[in-house]
Structures are given as structure tokens and as C-alpha cells.
Design an enzyme around this catalytic site. Structure first.
Site, PDB file in Angstrom:
ATOM      1  N   CYS A 113       0.837  -1.200   0.000  1.00 44.19           N
ATOM      2  CA  CYS A 113       0.000   0.000   0.000  1.00 44.19           C
ATOM      3  C   CYS A 113       0.872   1.250   0.000  1.00 44.19           C
ATOM      4  CB  CYS A 113      -0.929  -0.008   1.209  1.00 44.19           C
ATOM      5  SG  CYS A 113      -2.038   1.416   1.286  1.00 44.19           S
ATOM      6  N   CYS A 210      -6.644  -3.123   7.071  1.00 43.84           N
ATOM      7  CA  CYS A 210      -7.768  -2.203   6.887  1.00 43.84           C
ATOM      8  C   CYS A 210      -8.911  -2.782   6.066  1.00 43.84           C
ATOM      9  CB  CYS A 210      -7.279  -0.891   6.264  1.00 43.84           C
ATOM     10  SG  CYS A 210      -6.702  -1.050   4.553  1.00 43.84           S
TER      11      CYS A 210
END
Length: 397
Positions: A113, A210
Site C-alpha cells: 500500500c 484495513c
């Protein structure tokens, strides 16, 4: 005259884009820079479907976080934009996460990410907005070197240091990134949030992956890579069947709990054979590793990587985010690199990162790192003989 961000010019003439996740760290980053007079623009990335995680504590980047980031921006009086990156995030992070588990690896999605989304796409957006730098709330720091380039160094707060997750940052990206919290501790950051009157001052830190709102990562893997959830055998080092499992994705190298088999001595997962769908278990000593091979190595130390490691480079490496750096040697060339762990390590898993440092503690400089491709473990027999065997490399079908 350089300003506090090591840039020429007055703060009021310097635009800074701040990556705002809605948490206390990025919020304080924005508040600090605003208080110093910088032209601050906040950007929040919507990375996935937030429905299931909207109000769940401990979830990073959930729907509530976007709301919190917007409120902080309004309080600070700065522009704030929410960008939809769901498709890009799914392709670059979620799909790779599932594929990695299906290949018998244990991935670290935060690294991808940072590499692809935050320091790739978001950095490009910051440039397009005319920003001089992109600032984040990571607990890590950068320092100007004699040649004008920047080095990545560990945070002052060792308990919060996030350097492990940023090893893939390139030299070019480092020149454009700033980490205002690198010299602070978490309690100091929360106190600043209170002084700035930010409602997120006591907000819980994110703790989970997440995009896994339930905390069960196998739900994602089962949906995207159902073959990783197919049943198979649990066998010992000699191939003797000890039990059955309900999917290789449920296991990782070094795992002891949840095996569901009875044995006279503790057994650990030492290999995941994707081709045969077998989970191989063995005694703890079978996990011992002294040598690992790497892929996708990124070098941000001095000079050129191959020249630096031609005769072997003595450094320190961290093979898991929760473990301290340990002495090692780095060797290789032309994209093929190997790390020799001086003291050895247990439970080294393919897919995890091996991060290079120039010191074992303190404000060590990050020299780069790579993803673990394979590990050679040493199984000590009852006769005291050492039998080297490649037990941690996933076998792909």
C-alpha cells in the site's frame, strides 16, 4: 535559508499535501504544518468498501476515518479532498494479498500500500497539485545527506517505528517525502492533538488489516482465491499423515496453535506445499534459519547495490516487524541476493520483508530491503546431526 521541511522559501510560499487517514498521527501532522504557516492541503484516500468497517474500533481507513479527517481539515481551515482509489487498491493490494497467501506466503499488505498507493499514486497527485512535498504521519524520519539526497532513519519512538513498512521507498520518493512525527513519541503526539483541539486526540490506533473488517483475513482469500481454502493433509517431515486441514491459507510458517493434531511434543508449521496442498509440521528446531533468499530488493543505501555487496556487506536485518534487527551479511548481484543471518532466526516466512539497517538500535538508517523468497532451515536430529533442508519455500503448482 531552509525552512523546517528542508526546503528553500518561506512556509507560506510552500504548498504541502498531507495524507490524512483520519487518525491522530496524520491529523497532528496537518495541524503542525498549518501552525508553522505552510499552505496545507489534506487528501484522504477511499481505498475499499467501508460499509462493514464504518464504526468498528481498530480499523484503519474506515468510513468513520474519512469523516474524522474532514472534521480535522475544517477545524484547521485547510482544503480537503477525498479521492476514490478503490479499484487501484483492489488491484495492487487486495488481489496481491490473496494471491500471496494462495502461494503459501505470508504477505505484508501495508508495504505494498505504501509502495504503490501512498508513495506512488498519491505522491503523483501531490505533484499535480503543485505541492513541494508530501507529508505523512508515519513514525519514521528522513535526514539530508551531504550530497543533498535524503536518508530514511528509524523513529525516535522505537515502539512506534514504522521503518520496516517503508523499506520499498525509493530515493526519488524520499526526496519528496517528509515525516514530521519522526522525532516525537506517541504520547507527545496525543498531547499536541489536545493542544490543537482535535477531537481525534484519544482515538484508538488502527490495529487490523484495513480491508478485513471482520478480522478474518481468510474470508477475503476464500472469495478471491478459493483454491487456497481447499482441504489437504497435515504431514510430518517424513511425509507421515498426522491430520487434515481446511486450506493452506489458514497457516503460516512458525504457527503452533490451531493445528488440530495430537502429538507427544509441540509441532510447528515448517512448510506449505501448495502443489500437494500439504501443511508440513515439525519440531521447533526445524524452524531455525541461517540463510534466506530475497526478491524485489530495493536499495537506498550509499552507492550502487551490486558494488556495495560485491564482497559481502555486513549490516543488520529485521525479518519481521515485531523483531529487532540482528547481525547479517548481504551478498549477491544482478537481482539475485542472499542474506546470511549470523545468529539464525526461527519462523522466517516467505512473503515477509527482510529490511536492512546500518545499526541494531537507535536512530539507525534504513538501507533498503526485499521480500523473502525462501529460507533454508536446519533440523537437528536426536543424534545431534544437522540436516539442512529447504522447508520454508512455498511450492507453487
Amino acid at each position: 535559508m531552509l525552512n523546517s521541511l528542508d526546503l528553500e522559501g518561506r512556509p507560506e510560499d510552500t504548498r504541502v499535501v498531507v495524507a490524512m487517514s483520519g487518525g491522530v498521527d496524520s491529523s497532528v501532522t496537518a495541524a503542525l504544518l498549518k501552525s508553522e504557516g505552510y499552505d496545507v492541503v489534506g487528501i484522504t484516500l477511499q481505498l475499499y468498501d467501508h460499509g462493514a468497517a464504518t464504526h468498528r474500533k481498530g480499523a484503519c481507513c474506515a468510513g468513520q476515518d474519512i469523516h474524522d479527517a474532514r472534521n480535522v481539515a475544517e477545524r484547521l481551515g485547510i482544503p480537503h479532498y477525498v479521492l476514490d482509489y478503490e479499484d487501484r487498491f483492489r488491484e495492487s493490494v487486495i488481489d496481491n494479498f490473496a494471491a500471496s497467501y494462495a502461494s503459501g506466503e505470508t504477505p505484508v499488505p501495508c508495504i505494498e500500500c505504501n509502495r504503490a498507493i501512498k508513495f506512488g499514486d498519491l505522491l503523483k497527485t501531490a505533484r499535480e497539485l503543485g505541492a513541494s512535498v508530501l507529508a505523512t504521519g508515519h513514525y519514521v524520519a528522513s535526514r539530508r545527506l551531504a550530497d543533498g539526497s535524503r536518508a530514511l532513519v528509524c523513529a525516535a519512538d522505537a515502539d512506534r517505528d514504522q521503518s520496516y513498512f517503508l523499506f520499498a521507498t525509493t530515493r526519488e520518493q524520499l526526496d519528496y517525502l517528509r515525516f514530521p512525527l519522526g522525532d516525537m513519541t506517541k504520547p507527545e503526539v496525543r498531547e499536541l492533538a489536545r493542544r490543537f483541539g482535535l477531537e481525534v486526540a484519544d482515538k484508538h490506533d488502527s490495529q487490523d488489516i484495513c480491508f478485513v473488517p471482520t478480522g478474518r483475513y481468510t474470508d477475503i482469500i476464500g472469495k478471491l482465491r478459493p483454491n487456497a481454502m481447499e482441504p489437504g493433509e497435515i504431514v510430518d517431515l517424513n511425509g507421515r499423515v498426522l491430520g487434515a486441514h481446511q486450506g493452506i491459507a489458514n497457516y503460516t510458517i512458525g504457527q503452533r496453535k490451531g493445528l488440530g493434531i495430537a502429538a507427544g511434543a509441540p509441532l510447528y508449521v515448517v512448510k506449505l506445499d501448495v502443489a500437494t496442498r500439504r501443511v508440513v509440521v515439525g519440531p521447533r528446531e526445524a524452524l531455525r534459519t541461517h540463510r534466506i533468499t530475497l526478491r524485489e530488493v530495493n536499495w537506498i543505501g550509499d552507492g550502487v547495490l551490486d558494488a556495495a555487496v560485491r564482497d559481502g556487506l555486513e549490516l543488520f536485518v529485521r525479518v519481521r516487524s515485531t523483531r529487532p534487527p540482528q547481525p547479517a551479511w548481504l551478498r549477491g548481484a544482478d537481482g539475485q541476493y542472499e542474506v546470511e543471518l549470523v545468529a539464525g532466526e526461527e519462523g522466517v516466512s516467505p512473503g515477509q520483508a527482510c529490511v536492512f539497517y546500518d545499526a541494531a538500535s537507535g536512530r539507525a538508517r534504513v538501507l533498503g530491503g526485499g521480500f523473502i523468497q525462501s529460507a533454508v532451515a536446519e533440523s537437528r536430529t536426536t543424534a545431534g546431526l544437522v540436516r539442512p533442508q529447504r522447508v520454508a519455500e512455498p511450492v507453487r503448482g
